[in-house]
Write an enzyme that holds these catalytic residues in place. Structure first.
Site, PDB file in Angstrom:
ATOM      1  N   ASN A   9       0.853  -1.190   0.000  1.00 57.09           N
ATOM      2  CA  ASN A   9       0.000   0.000   0.000  1.00 57.09           C
ATOM      3  C   ASN A   9       0.887   1.237   0.000  1.00 57.09           C
ATOM      4  O   ASN A   9       1.465   1.598   1.023  1.00 57.09           O
ATOM      5  CB  ASN A   9      -0.907  -0.022   1.235  1.00 57.09           C
ATOM      6  N   TRP A  10       0.989   1.872  -1.172  1.00 51.04           N
ATOM      7  CA  TRP A  10       1.890   3.015  -1.307  1.00 51.04           C
ATOM      8  C   TRP A  10       1.307   4.292  -0.709  1.00 51.04           C
ATOM      9  O   TRP A  10       1.998   5.306  -0.623  1.00 51.04           O
ATOM     10  CB  TRP A  10       2.236   3.234  -2.788  1.00 51.04           C
ATOM     11  N   LYS A  11       0.051   4.264  -0.331  1.00 55.64           N
ATOM     12  CA  LYS A  11      -0.633   5.406   0.292  1.00 55.64           C
ATOM     13  C   LYS A  11      -0.440   6.667  -0.562  1.00 55.64           C
ATOM     14  O   LYS A  11      -0.386   6.574  -1.778  1.00 55.64           O
ATOM     15  CB  LYS A  11      -0.171   5.578   1.740  1.00 55.64           C
ATOM     16  N   HIS A  95      -9.488   0.603   5.141  1.00 53.41           N
ATOM     17  CA  HIS A  95      -8.224   0.869   5.832  1.00 53.41           C
ATOM     18  C   HIS A  95      -8.474   1.804   7.015  1.00 53.41           C
ATOM     19  O   HIS A  95      -9.333   2.686   6.959  1.00 53.41           O
ATOM     20  CB  HIS A  95      -7.215   1.496   4.865  1.00 53.41           C
ATOM     21  N   GLU A  97      -7.008   4.281   8.106  1.00 53.43           N
ATOM     22  CA  GLU A  97      -6.898   5.709   7.808  1.00 53.43           C
ATOM     23  C   GLU A  97      -8.178   6.232   7.171  1.00 53.43           C
ATOM     24  O   GLU A  97      -8.568   7.379   7.391  1.00 53.43           O
ATOM     25  CB  GLU A  97      -5.680   5.948   6.912  1.00 53.43           C
ATOM     26  N   GLU A 167      -5.214  -5.339  10.641  1.00 51.79           N
ATOM     27  CA  GLU A 167      -4.217  -4.302  10.888  1.00 51.79           C
ATOM     28  C   GLU A 167      -4.508  -3.628  12.222  1.00 51.79           C
ATOM     29  O   GLU A 167      -5.370  -2.747  12.300  1.00 51.79           O
ATOM     30  CB  GLU A 167      -4.247  -3.252   9.776  1.00 51.79           C
ATOM     31  N   GLY A 173       2.263   2.364  10.924  1.00 53.53           N
ATOM     32  CA  GLY A 173       3.119   3.536  10.787  1.00 53.53           C
ATOM     33  C   GLY A 173       3.791   3.973  12.070  1.00 53.53           C
ATOM     34  O   GLY A 173       4.407   5.033  12.121  1.00 53.53           O
ATOM     35  N   SER A 213       3.357  -2.127  10.275  1.00 58.70           N
ATOM     36  CA  SER A 213       4.820  -2.065  10.392  1.00 58.70           C
ATOM     37  C   SER A 213       5.479  -3.387  10.021  1.00 58.70           C
ATOM     38  O   SER A 213       6.386  -3.880  10.702  1.00 58.70           O
ATOM     39  CB  SER A 213       5.236  -1.632  11.810  1.00 58.70           C
ATOM     40  N   GLY A 234       2.994  -1.304   4.368  1.00 54.51           N
ATOM     41  CA  GLY A 234       2.923   0.141   4.194  1.00 54.51           C
ATOM     42  C   GLY A 234       4.262   0.723   3.777  1.00 54.51           C
ATOM     43  O   GLY A 234       4.699   0.576   2.644  1.00 54.51           O
ATOM     44  N   GLY A 235       4.935   1.382   4.718  1.00 55.53           N
ATOM     45  CA  GLY A 235       6.164   2.111   4.397  1.00 55.53           C
ATOM     46  C   GLY A 235       7.234   1.284   3.727  1.00 55.53           C
ATOM     47  O   GLY A 235       7.938   1.773   2.828  1.00 55.53           O
TER      48      GLY A 235
END
Length: 252
Positions: A9-11, A95, A97, A167, A173, A213, A234-235
């Site tokens: 997920n590049w957000k 998600h 977010e 999640e 994050g 994470s 994610g990151g």
């Protein structure tokens, strides 16, 4: 046997040039995904470019969200049909977010899921508890409600096109990661809820990803758990070397 699925997920990161470069790097390193389904989820403005860069590869492309209508006066939204047109076969829905920043409810997500599935997209449906909910002992109630309301009115055939991504909100994050035991406990509970709601057959075939994470150095331990069937990254998915290392760990 459940085929592991690893999605990045590049957000809200990277414009066209960087997105295409990342997609090409991942493609070059993953000419053989080794029994792992690999998906990348770029920002919507670069979906076409990334899809072109991954054309004729084994790597699928996903949207990060979509609306529950084909077209209309819904400024800023994307339909499943538009995602299809941009080369997507998947979308992420629910998600944390989207839930916590944009106020998306289980009822709204249920509308989105049903419409995305009826439009031919596969869905990664995200669920998870906050730290307060975990510490107060209401985690299972929260997860059960998210599943029950989010997947309401779906039949067993529709569930063949759904992956659930667990999640824990407190691990997204933050650098914190659920222990392998915590992840397994939550995934096993999710599978039991799905079994009660649908059937043992659906529950056994359902893939449940872990997100929060995820890094190369914790993937093997997480994926070694019997109910952890993949990762929503994610990151670490913004770096080709890290993302490919996570896929390689999932292969093992």
């Amino acid at each position: 046997m459940r085929i592991p699925i690893v999605a990045g997920n590049w957000k809200m990161n990277m414009c066209s040039a960087d997105s295409v470069a990342l997609a090409r790097s991942i493609r070059q390193e993953l000419t053989d995904p080794g029994g792992v389904e690999v998906v990348v989820c770029p920002v919507s403005t670069v979906l076409n470019a990334v899809s072109d860069a991954l054309d004729d590869s084994s790597i699928s492309v996903s949207g990060q969200n979509c609306y529950h209508a084909e077209n209309g006066a819904f400024t800023g939204e994307l339909s499943p049909q538009m995602l299809h047109d941009a080369g997507c076969t998947w979308t992420i829905l629910g998600h944390s977010e989207r839930r916590h920043i944009f106020g998306e409810t289980n009822a709204l997500l249920n509308q989105k899921i049903k419409f995305a599935l009826s439009s031919g997209l596969n869905v990664m449906f995200c669920i998870g508890e906050t730290l307060e909910e975990r510490e107060s002992g209401t985690m299972n109630d929260v997860l059960q409600q998210q599943i029950g309301e989010g997947l309401a009115e779906l039949n067993e055939n529709a569930m063949e096109h759904v992956v659930i991504a667990y999640e824990p909100v407190w691990a997204i994050g933050t650098g914190l990661t659920a222990t392998s035991e915590q992840a397994e406990e939550a995934h096993a509970f999710v599978r039991s809820v799905v079994q009660d709601k649908f059937s043992g057959t659906v529950a056994e075939s359902l893939r449940i990803q872990y997100g929060g994470s995820v890094k190369p150095d914790n993937t093997v331990e997480l994926m070694s758990q019997p109910n952890v069937d993949g990762a929503l990254v994610g990151g670490a998915s913004l770096d080709a070397e890290s993302f490919v290392a996570i896929v390689r760990a999932a292969q093992s």
